[in-house]
Design a protein around this motif. Sequence first.
Motif, PDB file in Angstrom:
ATOM      1  N   SER A  88     -27.872  58.185 -10.800  1.00  0.00           N
ATOM      2  CA  SER A  88     -26.544  57.639 -10.551  1.00  0.00           C
ATOM      3  C   SER A  88     -26.409  58.116  -8.919  1.00  0.00           C
ATOM      4  N   ARG A  89     -26.344  59.466  -8.729  1.00  0.00           N
ATOM      5  CA  ARG A  89     -25.852  59.964  -7.365  1.00  0.00           C
ATOM      6  C   ARG A  89     -26.781  59.548  -6.278  1.00  0.00           C
ATOM      7  N   SER A  90     -28.063  59.313  -6.748  1.00  0.00           N
ATOM      8  CA  SER A  90     -29.084  58.650  -5.489  1.00  0.00           C
ATOM      9  C   SER A  90     -28.862  57.342  -5.337  1.00  0.00           C
ATOM     10  N   VAL A  91     -28.450  56.490  -6.239  1.00  0.00           N
ATOM     11  CA  VAL A  91     -28.033  55.224  -6.056  1.00  0.00           C
ATOM     12  C   VAL A  91     -26.699  55.175  -5.043  1.00  0.00           C
ATOM     13  N   SER A  92     -25.729  56.047  -5.327  1.00  0.00           N
ATOM     14  CA  SER A  92     -24.705  55.906  -4.742  1.00  0.00           C
ATOM     15  C   SER A  92     -25.068  56.260  -3.115  1.00  0.00           C
ATOM     16  N   ASN A  93     -25.801  57.381  -3.106  1.00  0.00           N
ATOM     17  CA  ASN A  93     -25.907  57.828  -1.526  1.00  0.00           C
ATOM     18  C   ASN A  93     -26.834  56.996  -1.114  1.00  0.00           C
ATOM     19  N   LEU A  94     -27.745  56.087  -1.643  1.00  0.00           N
ATOM     20  CA  LEU A  94     -28.328  55.093  -1.075  1.00  0.00           C
ATOM     21  C   LEU A  94     -27.443  54.049  -0.509  1.00  0.00           C
ATOM     22  N   GLY A  95     -26.607  53.672  -1.180  1.00  0.00           N
ATOM     23  CA  GLY A  95     -25.635  52.852  -0.846  1.00  0.00           C
ATOM     24  C   GLY A  95     -24.895  53.163   0.637  1.00  0.00           C
ATOM     25  N   SER A  96     -24.655  54.640   0.612  1.00  0.00           N
ATOM     26  CA  SER A  96     -23.862  54.865   1.747  1.00  0.00           C
ATOM     27  C   SER A  96     -25.011  54.988   2.917  1.00  0.00           C
ATOM     28  N   THR A  97     -26.341  55.307   2.529  1.00  0.00           N
ATOM     29  CA  THR A  97     -27.395  55.119   3.900  1.00  0.00           C
ATOM     30  C   THR A  97     -27.654  53.924   4.217  1.00  0.00           C
ATOM     31  N   PHE A  98     -27.426  52.802   3.418  1.00  0.00           N
ATOM     32  CA  PHE A  98     -27.901  51.411   3.706  1.00  0.00           C
ATOM     33  C   PHE A  98     -26.649  51.023   4.562  1.00  0.00           C
ATOM     34  N   GLY A  99     -25.316  51.411   4.030  1.00  0.00           N
ATOM     35  CA  GLY A  99     -24.213  50.889   4.490  1.00  0.00           C
ATOM     36  C   GLY A  99     -24.219  51.201   6.074  1.00  0.00           C
ATOM     37  N   THR A 100     -24.558  52.718   6.489  1.00  0.00           N
ATOM     38  CA  THR A 100     -24.597  53.037   7.960  1.00  0.00           C
ATOM     39  C   THR A 100     -25.839  52.527   8.481  1.00  0.00           C
ATOM     40  N   ALA A 101     -26.958  52.579   7.873  1.00  0.00           N
ATOM     41  CA  ALA A 101     -28.311  52.015   8.489  1.00  0.00           C
ATOM     42  C   ALA A 101     -28.116  50.636   8.764  1.00  0.00           C
ATOM     43  N   ILE A 102     -27.470  49.601   8.008  1.00  0.00           N
ATOM     44  CA  ILE A 102     -27.753  48.281   8.172  1.00  0.00           C
ATOM     45  C   ILE A 102     -26.601  47.852   9.054  1.00  0.00           C
ATOM     46  N   ALA A 103     -25.369  48.202   8.523  1.00  0.00           N
ATOM     47  CA  ALA A 103     -24.297  47.400   9.596  1.00  0.00           C
ATOM     48  C   ALA A 103     -24.364  48.301  10.910  1.00  0.00           C
ATOM     49  N   GLY A 104     -24.655  49.615  10.992  1.00  0.00           N
ATOM     50  CA  GLY A 104     -24.539  50.532  12.096  1.00  0.00           C
ATOM     51  C   GLY A 104     -25.637  50.043  12.912  1.00  0.00           C
ATOM     52  N   THR A 105     -26.632  49.593  12.669  1.00  0.00           N
ATOM     53  CA  THR A 105     -27.736  49.212  13.303  1.00  0.00           C
ATOM     54  C   THR A 105     -27.665  47.789  14.058  1.00  0.00           C
ATOM     55  N   ILE A 106     -27.016  47.290  13.386  1.00  0.00           N
ATOM     56  CA  ILE A 106     -26.582  45.659  13.921  1.00  0.00           C
ATOM     57  C   ILE A 106     -25.560  46.010  15.062  1.00  0.00           C
ATOM     58  N   LEU A 107     -24.510  46.733  14.967  1.00  0.00           N
ATOM     59  CA  LEU A 107     -23.585  46.974  15.935  1.00  0.00           C
ATOM     60  C   LEU A 107     -24.275  47.855  17.170  1.00  0.00           C
ATOM     61  N   VAL A 108     -24.710  48.981  16.815  1.00  0.00           N
ATOM     62  CA  VAL A 108     -25.210  49.743  18.033  1.00  0.00           C
ATOM     63  C   VAL A 108     -26.427  49.095  18.805  1.00  0.00           C
ATOM     64  N   ALA A 109     -27.170  48.205  18.146  1.00  0.00           N
ATOM     65  CA  ALA A 109     -28.381  47.303  18.797  1.00  0.00           C
ATOM     66  C   ALA A 109     -27.744  46.343  19.688  1.00  0.00           C
ATOM     67  N   ASN A 110     -26.353  45.889  19.540  1.00  0.00           N
ATOM     68  CA  ASN A 110     -25.802  45.111  20.197  1.00  0.00           C
ATOM     69  C   ASN A 110     -24.526  45.180  20.802  1.00  0.00           C
ATOM     70  N   LEU A 111     -24.365  46.575  21.300  1.00  0.00           N
ATOM     71  CA  LEU A 111     -23.037  47.070  21.954  1.00  0.00           C
ATOM     72  C   LEU A 111     -22.494  46.308  22.984  1.00  0.00           C
ATOM     73  N   GLN A 112     -23.291  45.756  23.754  1.00  0.00           N
ATOM     74  CA  GLN A 112     -23.065  45.204  24.874  1.00  0.00           C
ATOM     75  C   GLN A 112     -22.259  43.921  24.613  1.00  0.00           C
ATOM     76  N   ARG A 113     -22.530  43.377  23.372  1.00  0.00           N
ATOM     77  CA  ARG A 113     -21.903  42.031  23.071  1.00  0.00           C
ATOM     78  C   ARG A 113     -20.492  42.404  22.251  1.00  0.00           C
ATOM     79  N   GLY A 114     -20.002  43.757  22.139  1.00  0.00           N
ATOM     80  CA  GLY A 114     -18.485  44.144  21.699  1.00  0.00           C
ATOM     81  C   GLY A 114     -18.350  43.208  20.335  1.00  0.00           C
ATOM     82  N   GLY A 115     -17.217  42.504  20.440  1.00  0.00           N
ATOM     83  CA  GLY A 115     -16.552  42.083  19.254  1.00  0.00           C
ATOM     84  C   GLY A 115     -17.453  41.390  18.488  1.00  0.00           C
ATOM     85  N   GLU A 116     -18.464  40.311  19.162  1.00  0.00           N
ATOM     86  CA  GLU A 116     -19.463  39.737  18.490  1.00  0.00           C
ATOM     87  C   GLU A 116     -20.377  40.495  17.583  1.00  0.00           C
TER      88      GLU A 116
END
Length: 473
Positions: free
Chosen positions: A404-432
Amino acid sequence: MTGTTAAASQSTIRRIIAPLALAQFICSFAGSNMNVMINDMSRDLGTTVQGIQLSITLFLLTMAALMIPMGKLTDNIGRKRSFLIGLVVYGVGALITAAAPGLWAVILGNSLLEGIGTAMLIPPVYILTTICLPDIPTRAVAFGIISGMGGVGAAAGPLIGGLITTGISWRAAFLFQALVIALILLLSRSLTDPLPADPKRPFDTVGAILSALGLFVLVMGILAADTSVPLMLVLVLVGVAILVGFFLWVRRRERAGKVPLLSTSLFRVRVSNLALITQNLQWVILMGTSFTVSAYLQVVRGYNAIQTGVIFTAATVGLLLTSLLAGRLARRFSQRGLIITGFVLCVPGVVLLIALVEGTTGGWPFVPGLFLIGAGLGLMLTPSVNVVQSAFPERVQGEISGLSRSVSNLGSTFGTAIAGTILVANLQRGGEAYGIAMAVVAVLGATGLIAALLLPRTATASAGGPAATARPA
């Protein structure tokens, strides 16, 4: 006699809950407070936004990858001993991070040591609660407090971290964590472990290595998306292959009559499987939103730590409000109903974070969306944990707690990794880039809503009762 028994029960709850709930709070706090330190840490350590994202993601990944093995090890070394060792390792990691001369020391102290410490101490939190509080209503109250403190820690992390960072230094935020750990150690003197440790209990070392390695490679593949798509695909495929190998290994051990790291029977209860999905996606929403909004405000809009933290107060208020009402709502509505309502609030909240922020410059447009997300999470964090934990007998609480805790922490990991990577990889595009990242979070939130709708009504009659009526799928 009844009054004496009730008073004793309340005394037991307070004695157990104080250190355990505070431990859950500080571990959740650690997962989100760094989000508001991105600019300060990157300047001080001579690194980049990607470097700070990497350290945050590795912390969450270390927790997720080791939670199942550490949950099993509690049987070998004892629940209380595992809890205390985890606290010490965590505290040492916090002190190393506070004195870090460079990113490598942050990765050593925060990502690795604090991650390992958390993986050691969190499973005992839920196992000790289960075995020390045998009656279901009392246990439900305890789970509610502990899960609520976890949610508050994650939601309040940006505000508290922002206040400390702006008022003193980002390093002081890690000293704060070390002080809280010291307090928990003092409170833990009254903890008892009703079950003796079993050092001779078999431990699946190969399974532990395969599960941890598979998750590590998979998440590193997601993080590689901003540098090389072919590398990302290779790492993701290799990670999936290793995890498939892990499950084949587990089945082989079971057929040979040996104890596996993770019993496949844990995945034969339909209601628990669905609740685990909702758990995972709740933390995807929380941590994906927290990192993406924090990074956008600091890197694109130039907000400092305290300004970013204050904006996140909206999520903290929403979560506290619904958490305080959780007990009353639990008596009137089913666990399924609360989980569904939580996603119904969260998904529109994410949509508002995209729609209202477009074309604006101030911080107020973030408030409605963050408030709805906080309120939704406050409603459903506890019911999801309750459904999963109560679906199984006490003899497998170590396994299911780790899962249960592993699944929850995987959620935290995926949230930061997936959404964060999309943003960080395209910071020059700002709001988009921000809009795309949050749109992915919204889609994943909608997936959680679908899983909640599929939860059987008969297995979730009340938030105070067990999901023991669930039957293997």
